[in-house]
Every structure is written in C-alpha cells, then in structure tokens.
Design a protein around this motif. Structure first.
Motif, mmCIF file in Angstrom:
data_model
loop_
_atom_site.group_PDB
_atom_site.id
_atom_site.type_symbol
_atom_site.label_atom_id
_atom_site.label_comp_id
_atom_site.label_asym_id
_atom_site.label_seq_id
_atom_site.Cartn_x
_atom_site.Cartn_y
_atom_site.Cartn_z
ATOM 1 N N ILE A 253 0.866 -1.181 0.000
ATOM 2 C CA ILE A 253 0.000 0.000 0.000
ATOM 3 C C ILE A 253 0.902 1.230 0.000
ATOM 4 O O ILE A 253 1.913 1.263 0.698
ATOM 5 C CB ILE A 253 -0.918 -0.024 1.235
ATOM 6 C CG1 ILE A 253 -1.914 -1.178 1.072
ATOM 7 C CG2 ILE A 253 -1.629 1.300 1.445
ATOM 8 C CD1 ILE A 253 -2.755 -1.452 2.275
ATOM 9 N N ARG A 254 0.558 2.217 -0.817
ATOM 10 C CA ARG A 254 1.428 3.400 -0.946
ATOM 11 C C ARG A 254 0.832 4.640 -0.305
ATOM 12 O O ARG A 254 -0.356 4.734 -0.084
ATOM 13 C CB ARG A 254 1.682 3.696 -2.430
ATOM 14 C CG ARG A 254 2.812 2.895 -3.035
ATOM 15 C CD ARG A 254 2.338 1.555 -3.503
ATOM 16 N NE ARG A 254 3.415 0.751 -4.045
ATOM 17 C CZ ARG A 254 3.233 -0.156 -5.007
ATOM 18 N NH1 ARG A 254 2.044 -0.384 -5.518
ATOM 19 N NH2 ARG A 254 4.268 -0.851 -5.426
ATOM 20 N N HIS A 255 1.712 5.614 -0.081
ATOM 21 C CA HIS A 255 1.293 6.876 0.527
ATOM 22 C C HIS A 255 0.471 7.699 -0.473
ATOM 23 O O HIS A 255 0.878 7.855 -1.627
ATOM 24 C CB HIS A 255 2.524 7.678 0.952
ATOM 25 C CG HIS A 255 2.193 8.745 1.933
ATOM 26 N ND1 HIS A 255 1.644 9.938 1.556
ATOM 27 C CD2 HIS A 255 2.281 8.779 3.284
ATOM 28 C CE1 HIS A 255 1.423 10.672 2.635
ATOM 29 N NE2 HIS A 255 1.810 9.990 3.703
ATOM 30 N N PRO A 256 -0.669 8.244 -0.028
ATOM 31 C CA PRO A 256 -1.539 8.963 -0.967
ATOM 32 C C PRO A 256 -0.948 10.277 -1.502
ATOM 33 O O PRO A 256 -1.473 10.808 -2.490
ATOM 34 C CB PRO A 256 -2.803 9.232 -0.149
ATOM 35 C CG PRO A 256 -2.400 9.085 1.277
ATOM 36 C CD PRO A 256 -1.272 8.115 1.306
ATOM 37 N N ALA A 257 0.117 10.786 -0.889
ATOM 38 C CA ALA A 257 0.700 12.040 -1.407
ATOM 39 C C ALA A 257 1.430 11.815 -2.727
ATOM 40 O O ALA A 257 1.643 12.743 -3.491
ATOM 41 C CB ALA A 257 1.679 12.632 -0.396
ATOM 42 N N LEU A 258 1.848 10.567 -2.988
ATOM 43 C CA LEU A 258 2.641 10.310 -4.189
ATOM 44 C C LEU A 258 1.822 10.577 -5.442
ATOM 45 O O LEU A 258 0.653 10.205 -5.528
ATOM 46 C CB LEU A 258 3.125 8.854 -4.188
ATOM 47 C CG LEU A 258 4.215 8.521 -3.175
ATOM 48 C CD1 LEU A 258 4.408 7.015 -3.066
ATOM 49 C CD2 LEU A 258 5.529 9.201 -3.541
ATOM 50 N N LYS A 259 2.433 11.239 -6.410
ATOM 51 C CA LYS A 259 1.804 11.468 -7.708
ATOM 52 C C LYS A 259 2.139 10.256 -8.578
ATOM 53 O O LYS A 259 3.304 10.005 -8.881
ATOM 54 C CB LYS A 259 2.355 12.739 -8.375
ATOM 55 C CG LYS A 259 2.083 13.993 -7.566
ATOM 56 C CD LYS A 259 0.600 14.344 -7.603
ATOM 57 C CE LYS A 259 0.265 15.415 -6.594
ATOM 58 N NZ LYS A 259 -1.140 15.430 -6.175
ATOM 59 N N VAL A 260 1.114 9.505 -8.930
ATOM 60 C CA VAL A 260 1.315 8.222 -9.602
ATOM 61 C C VAL A 260 1.431 8.429 -11.114
ATOM 62 O O VAL A 260 0.521 8.968 -11.743
ATOM 63 C CB VAL A 260 0.157 7.256 -9.277
ATOM 64 C CG1 VAL A 260 0.339 5.930 -9.991
ATOM 65 C CG2 VAL A 260 0.053 7.066 -7.772
ATOM 66 N N ASN A 261 2.559 8.005 -11.684
ATOM 67 C CA ASN A 261 2.748 8.105 -13.134
ATOM 68 C C ASN A 261 2.346 6.808 -13.826
ATOM 69 O O ASN A 261 2.046 6.798 -15.019
ATOM 70 C CB ASN A 261 4.198 8.443 -13.460
ATOM 71 C CG ASN A 261 4.625 9.759 -12.841
ATOM 72 O OD1 ASN A 261 3.833 10.701 -12.778
ATOM 73 N ND2 ASN A 261 5.842 9.841 -12.338
ATOM 74 N N SER A 262 2.381 5.707 -13.086
ATOM 75 C CA SER A 262 1.906 4.426 -13.612
ATOM 76 C C SER A 262 1.608 3.553 -12.404
ATOM 77 O O SER A 262 2.401 3.499 -11.456
ATOM 78 C CB SER A 262 2.973 3.817 -14.526
ATOM 79 O OG SER A 262 3.159 2.458 -14.250
ATOM 80 N N GLN A 263 0.441 2.900 -12.411
ATOM 81 C CA GLN A 263 0.022 2.100 -11.252
ATOM 82 C C GLN A 263 0.649 0.710 -11.307
ATOM 83 O O GLN A 263 1.052 0.184 -10.284
ATOM 84 C CB GLN A 263 -1.502 2.029 -11.262
ATOM 85 C CG GLN A 263 -2.169 1.561 -9.992
ATOM 86 C CD GLN A 263 -1.876 2.434 -8.771
ATOM 87 O OE1 GLN A 263 -1.211 1.990 -7.836
ATOM 88 N NE2 GLN A 263 -2.350 3.664 -8.777
ATOM 89 N N ARG A 264 0.723 0.106 -12.503
ATOM 90 C CA ARG A 264 1.267 -1.250 -12.664
ATOM 91 C C ARG A 264 2.199 -1.301 -13.852
ATOM 92 O O ARG A 264 1.684 -1.260 -14.975
ATOM 93 C CB ARG A 264 0.119 -2.245 -12.914
ATOM 94 C CG ARG A 264 -0.775 -2.443 -11.764
ATOM 95 C CD ARG A 264 -2.141 -2.758 -12.264
ATOM 96 N NE ARG A 264 -3.089 -2.349 -11.241
ATOM 97 C CZ ARG A 264 -4.008 -3.130 -10.726
ATOM 98 N NH1 ARG A 264 -4.128 -4.347 -11.164
ATOM 99 N NH2 ARG A 264 -4.814 -2.688 -9.822
ATOM 100 N N PRO A 265 3.463 -1.392 -13.691
ATOM 101 C CA PRO A 265 4.187 -1.349 -12.430
ATOM 102 C C PRO A 265 4.075 0.023 -11.768
ATOM 103 O O PRO A 265 3.776 1.003 -12.441
ATOM 104 C CB PRO A 265 5.640 -1.634 -12.848
ATOM 105 C CG PRO A 265 5.718 -1.194 -14.261
ATOM 106 C CD PRO A 265 4.373 -1.460 -14.855
ATOM 107 N N PHE A 266 4.371 0.037 -10.473
ATOM 108 C CA PHE A 266 4.147 1.264 -9.721
ATOM 109 C C PHE A 266 5.302 2.252 -9.908
ATOM 110 O O PHE A 266 6.457 1.932 -9.646
ATOM 111 C CB PHE A 266 3.985 0.944 -8.238
ATOM 112 C CG PHE A 266 3.539 2.141 -7.441
ATOM 113 C CD1 PHE A 266 2.236 2.609 -7.522
ATOM 114 C CD2 PHE A 266 4.444 2.834 -6.643
ATOM 115 C CE1 PHE A 266 1.820 3.724 -6.809
ATOM 116 C CE2 PHE A 266 4.040 3.955 -5.932
ATOM 117 C CZ PHE A 266 2.720 4.399 -6.009
ATOM 118 N N ASN A 267 4.947 3.453 -10.369
ATOM 119 C CA ASN A 267 5.922 4.522 -10.552
ATOM 120 C C ASN A 267 5.312 5.810 -10.061
ATOM 121 O O ASN A 267 4.259 6.216 -10.545
ATOM 122 C CB ASN A 267 6.284 4.660 -12.025
ATOM 123 C CG ASN A 267 7.129 3.498 -12.476
ATOM 124 O OD1 ASN A 267 8.287 3.418 -12.121
ATOM 125 N ND2 ASN A 267 6.532 2.563 -13.188
#
Ligand code: HEM
Ligand code: MTE
Length: 467
Positions: A103-117
């Motif tokens: 589970i990741r921190h919600p502050a992170l700006k997600v550039n790709s979910q799978r794989p996670f970046n």
C-alpha cells in the motif's frame, strides 16, 4: 442527543475541491475544512494534498499535528462520521500479478500504477533534506516481490578457484556496517519537459524522480573481497540481478564497472536500512545496491545475485535502455550498441517553490529547490533569475556539508529576492554549477533524445505577481 451524520468514503472522496467543498477524515470522523484551508499554518497547498481522504498518512510525516490544540482546531469542523462497515474496497482480481504490491502513501503522484511509478509532489520534495521513506520516489519495472527476511539469501559468485557465498541477512549484518547519505535520481527525471518539446517514449516524470536517504549496509568491496575477488587489469563488471521478474522469468538486472565496486572510496553499498528502518518493500526489501553518484537504474533492488563478468550485464535495462543519443537519432536509426550505458549523471537542479502558474505576492518572493551532480561532484553554486536569464541572483545552499569527490547527496537551496516594482509576471529560472564547473544547458532542444533521459536543462517556472 442527535446521532451523527454518516458518510461513505466514496462521498468523502467526492469533496476534494473548493467547488465541492473540502472534506478530510481522521479516524472515523469526517471534517469539512473548506474555511480552514487558507488559514493552514503549513500553507493551503499542503493541506489540499489530503483533500477527500484521510489525514493520518500526512500527519505521520508532520508530527507538529500531534498536539491537543491541533485536534481542538480540527474538531470545530466536524460534520459527521464514516460508516463503520465502509472498508477500503478490494476490487483487484487475484490473477493480477500486482495483487501483492504494498500500500502506498496517498501524497505520491502516480505516473503508472502497474508497475508502480510515483514521485512526491514538489510541495513535499524539498520540505526535508532527508526524504521520508513513505514519499521517496518509486521506480518499479515489475511487480514487487514478497520476500521473507528469514529465507532470503544473496548469492555472490566467486572467481574461478575462489569461493561462492550464500549470505543470509544475518550474515550480511556481520560485515562492517557503513552508513552514508545518498541522493538517488532516475535517468527519466524531468522527462515531461522533453516531451513538451518533442514526443519521447517513456513515463512522464515531473521534477520528483529524485530523493535522498540515509542508507546503511555492508560495503560491496568487503563482500566481494570475502568471496575472493580482486581488482584485475582487464575490464570487468559487477552484475546484479533482482528477485523481481516478468512472466517469462527474466529478472531486473544492471551492472557497474568492477573498479568502482572495489574502490572503498566509492562507498558502493549492499544496503539493508533506509533512514534507520529496514528497507520498505518498494525500495528493495531486504537488500538493494546503492551506487553513490550513479543513475538510479544501477541501484538494483531485491538483490538476489552478484557476479563479476568480463562484460556488462546483458539485461535489457543495461544494454537497450538508459542510454543517451543525439537529438537527430530516431527509432528507425537508433543503434543501442553505439552508446555507453549511463552511469554517473550530469549536474541537475529544479525549482520546487513557487509552482508554475502560481500567483506570488509583490514585494518579496521566496524561491526553493534542489541541486545535485553525479560522480560525487559537489554543487558549488545555484544561480536563480527572475527575468528568464537576463540577470542572476546566487541562492543560499542548505543541507549537509559535502566531502570533496564524495558529494553523494543533493543540496537544497533557497533565495529571497525583491520583486522588481511594476512587474506582472516573473520568469523564474534556476541552474546549478558543480565543482568541475559543469553547467546545465539553457534549453531542452540540444539535449533532446528519443528516450527522454538526462533531462537537465535550466528549470523554468512562470508565475504571476499579485497586483
Ligand atoms: C502546521 C493544522 C493538514 C503540513 C500546522 C499547524 C496546524 C495545522 C494547527 C501549526 C502547528 C503548530 O506548530 O502549532 C492542520 C489541519 C489540517 C492539516 C487542521 C487538516 C485539516 C496538513 C497536511 C499537511 C500539513 C495534509 C501535509 C501534507 C503541515 C506542515 C506544517 C503544518 C508542514 C508546519 C508548517 C511550519 O511550521 O512551517 N498544521 N494541518 N498539514 N502543517 Fe498542517
Ligand atoms: N531494481 C529492481 N530489481 N527492479 C527495478 O525495477 N528500478 C531501477 C532501480 N532498481 C528497479 C531496480 C530504477 S530505473 C531506479 S530509478 C531505481 O531502482 C529507483 O529506486 P526507488 O524505487 O527506490 O526510488
């Protein structure tokens, strides 16, 4: 007494902008903090990162909130409670190879979910010299392996006639413990600026594919020596393999020259600790390589195997990626064998405050950012311009003092500058200089490349001045 209003998480989530009003939760309580946003002592933009969701992950980063007067202040804005049965829904299918990702921190700006970046937002990136683990940028190519500290083994292949090692985590703890502050940067940091100039293939990173941590572990040179390796006259490379693999069983891999690996001054680590904690799963639990001054791609996570080879790693990520080319090379003409793999990175800097498009007050403006250079080269100066590069101010450098030739970590910098009277807009620019007097190019055009790596042109932010 009336029973409190009950809301679902879904309802809370839909209140995340001034138009819909701004709700947050703490425990099972729901608050409408719309009127408080502009009063927040930590600034509106930080509070907005939590809009529509729980405060806990953010307040865990900023302990100032663990005080009674903060709770009392929040209590005034209570509007109801969360429905107790409203658990976070798990809609993921079990066939999903990413089902086991942490589970990741919600502050992170997600550039790709799978794989996670994902990268920390600029507002948080330079808030601390040491990046807190939960918001350290994450660059995964594959699902995160789920490894057990008890059964984990690291295979170190010995030289012919030498001794191969099979090390448990406890074996690794027996080597002298070495601790250093190192900045990690992805070769794709600031790729989105290259894309704006001309399309590239790659994930859209803003300025946050860079973070800094205090790493502890065994020195790679000590482990290689124990297996009987020595520095040799002929060219050789230390190849690393991760325990993450694609459906065909191909593992992530990379290599560095043996000369760097065997140099105690280069401080290459097999790290088992990040900021005083065991490595988080996203950052390589239980062991990763840390190669100070070198591109992130060589810092192999979930390390499974180390070997010394006459040639570089045959991994895709060593030979067919993470290389730079001329701006006129395209996907029809590119010859990956013609370019060296990226190791040390060029000098870099960026502005984290103010943000592009923001309105700043007239009078004085505060500008903040980071600067770093590869190969242990220290940042000696950061120049900041308010007029697109016609005139310059020198910023103040903060952060740890740097050791000559071993400046592995970034400097944070800031500048307080008067806003020239009558100006309606500012074109803020920053550029850093390292101790080899390397500088950043002024624009993207001459360094553009088809993969969008090594993006280190002057960073530019355009802001309006309040009348
Ligand atoms: C400071 C309240 C959300 C980051 C403060 C302070 C209060 C406060 C009262 C001053 C504490 C003191 O020193 O006495 C709140 C409330 C929030 C909220 C009621 C939600 C409704 C957030 C979030 C973040 C954040 C989501 C980060 C992402 C900060 C920071 C400071 C601060 C960095 C320190 C500012 C400084 O001293 O420079 N907050 N906060 N806050 N807050 Fe928040
Ligand atoms: N190691 C493994 N095993 N698998 C990966 O996908 N990504 C690499 C490197 N090590 C990767 C890896 C890349 S490209 C970068 S930039 C860094 O890890 C990112 O490290 P971080 O996620 O801890 O920030």
């Amino acid at each position: 007494q009336e029973s409190p209003h009950v809301y679902t998480r879904e309802e809370v989530r839909s209140h995340s902008s001034p138009e819909t009003r701004i709700w947050v939760t703490l425990g099972c309580e729901v608050f409408d903090v719309t009127e408080f946003v502009d009063l927040h002592p930590g600034g509106p933009s930080k509070l907005m990162l939590a809009a529509g969701g729980p405060l806990e992950p953010f307040w865990a980063l900023y302990a100032v909130h663990n005080q009674p007067h903060v709770r009392e202040m929040l209590a005034q804005y209570k509007i109801g409670e969360l429905s107790p049965e409203d658990k976070v829904p798990s809609t993921l299918k079990t066939s999903d190879p990413y089902i086991d990702d942490p589970i990741r921190h919600p502050a992170l700006k997600v550039n790709s979910q799978r794989p996670f970046n994902a990268e920390p937002p600029p507002e948080l990136l330079t808030e601390n010299y040491i990046t807190p683990n939960p918001i350290f940028f994450t660059r995964n190519h594959l699902p995160v392996p789920n490894l057990d500290r008890e059964t984990y083994r690291l295979h170190v292949v010995g030289p012919p006639g030498g001794q191969s090692l099979c090390l448990s985590l406890d074996d690794l703890y027996k080597f002298p413990r070495h601790e250093i502050t190192v900045t990690l940067q992805c070769a794709g940091n600031r790729r989105s600026e290259m894309t704006q100039f001309k399309e590239v293939r790659g994930l859209e990173w803003n300025i946050g594919a860079i973070s800094t941590a205090r790493w502890a572990g065994a020195r790679l040179c000590d482990v290689l020596a124990k297996a009987g390796h020595q520095l040799c006259e002929t060219e050789a490379h230390v190849c690393f393999e991760g325990l993450d693999s694609d459906p065909t069983g191909t593992a992530y891999g990379a290599s560095i020259p043996l000369a760097r690996a065997m140099d105690p001054e280069a401080e290459v680590l097999l790290a088992y600790e990040m900021n005083g904690q065991p490595l988080p799963r996203d950052h390589g639990f239980p062991v990763r390589v840390v190669v100070p001054g070198v591109v992130g791609a060589r810092h192999v996570k979930w390390l499974g195997k180390v070997s010394v080879e006459p040639e570089e790693s045959y991994s895709h990520w060593q030979r067919r990626d993470y290389k730079g080319f001329s701006p006129s090379v395209d996907w029809d003409t590119v010859d990956f064998d013609s370019a060296p793999s990226i190791q040390e990175l060029p000098v870099q800097s960026a502005i984290t405050e103010p943000k592009d498009g923001e309105t700043v007050q007239s009078g004085e403006v505060t500008i903040k950012g980071y600067a770093w250079s590869g190969g242990g080269r220290a940042v000696v100066r950061v120049d900041v311009s308010l007029d697109g590069g016609l005139t310059w101010h020198v910023a103040e450098l903060d952060g740890e003092e740097q050791r000559p030739r071993k400046a592995w970590a970034w400097r944070l910098w800031q500048l307080q500058a008067p806003v020239p009277a009558g100006r309606k807009e500012l074109n803020i620019v920053c550029k850093a200089v390292d101790d080899s007097y390397n500088v950043q190019p002024d624009t993207v055009a001459p360094i553009w490349n088809l993969r969008g790596v090594l993006s280190n042109a002057w960073h530019r932010v355009h802001v309006h001045v309040a009348p």
